[in-house]
Design an enzyme around this catalytic site. Sequence first.
Site, short mmCIF file in Angstrom:
data_model
loop_
_atom_site.label_atom_id
_atom_site.label_comp_id
_atom_site.label_asym_id
_atom_site.label_seq_id
_atom_site.Cartn_x
_atom_site.Cartn_y
_atom_site.Cartn_z
N ASP A 93 0.84 -1.19 0.00
CA ASP A 93 0.00 0.00 0.00
C ASP A 93 0.88 1.24 0.00
O ASP A 93 1.79 1.36 0.83
CB ASP A 93 -0.81 0.02 1.31
CG ASP A 93 -2.29 0.10 1.08
OD1 ASP A 93 -2.72 0.37 -0.05
OD2 ASP A 93 -3.03 -0.13 2.05
N GLU A 192 -14.05 -1.59 -1.55
CA GLU A 192 -14.27 -1.65 -0.10
C GLU A 192 -15.62 -1.05 0.28
O GLU A 192 -15.95 0.08 -0.09
CB GLU A 192 -13.13 -0.91 0.63
CG GLU A 192 -13.31 -0.93 2.14
CD GLU A 192 -12.05 -0.60 2.93
OE1 GLU A 192 -10.96 -0.46 2.34
OE2 GLU A 192 -12.17 -0.48 4.17
O1 KIV Z 1 -4.81 -1.20 4.27
C1 KIV Z 1 -5.44 -2.24 4.05
O2 KIV Z 1 -5.34 -3.24 4.78
C2 KIV Z 1 -6.33 -2.27 2.89
C3 KIV Z 1 -7.26 -3.44 2.75
C4 KIV Z 1 -8.32 -3.37 3.76
C5 KIV Z 1 -7.81 -3.55 1.40
O3 KIV Z 1 -6.31 -1.38 2.11
#
Ligand code: KIV
Length: 274
Positions: A93, A192
Amino acid sequence: MKNSSAGSGPKRITTRVIASMKQDKKKIACLTAYDYLTARLLDQSGVDLILVGDSLGMVFQGHETTLPVTLDEMIYHSKTVVRGVDRAMVIVDMPFMSYQANDEEGFRNAGRVMKETGAGGVKFEGGARIADLVRITTRAGIPVMGHLGLTPQSIHQFGGYQPRGVLSDEAKRIVDDAKALEEAGAFAVVLEKIPSRLAAKVTKAVGIPTIGIGAGVHCDGQVLVISDLLGLYEDFHPRFVRRYAQLAETIRGSVGSYVKDVKEEKFPSIEEGY
Ligand code: KIV
């Protein structure tokens, strides 16, 4: 990342494998991980995609939102995860403000993640708004996953964790955003907390896999936060989270027994010494 593409090791999951799973109607199992040990267990259990989510800001660091997480922290956690994985594809991410200021900065930061962690790709939150960023990033050979619906980095703008895409104009925007991400080169998109019917519509409208969290049964895959699945994170329990274990209780029980044994001089025993 360990090389398992040759010899008798497990088959490495790549963007091609993920794409073929949608075509073959095979569901994609995705979970988050933030450390080596957990990543190794998830990989051994057959998870296809491991997301080093910025959710670590909440479930690992104890913040109220994901916003305080830094790029250096994401890189640190991602390196530990990658070391535990032989088969799954690891996606990192991109944290808040590592790509929002301008595309050039986002692109360079994504490159830094790929160079320093050995992960297989990155995830950005947003749709048409970040299409140019997705385009230049994928053009450089970096696989990109999108994230639509409830995007936690915009939580202050949304004003809460309510489902998104309930009203028709936002629902339409989410479909258009998914198409924009696909057109820009994204290999998959997280949906989401949106209505199940809308997730079905998006899943039909795009050729890339949709990975749902609180988005119903029609997505091409599912993702959960590992601390939620294991019953470790107890601060809140949304209805889309299925707890497959109650590890918080197990840990309190085990540690309580240890404390009692130490206090009562039952640990260690003679046999446990040298
Ligand atoms: O940060 C995270 O864990 C996410 C997931 C919930 C998709 O973006």
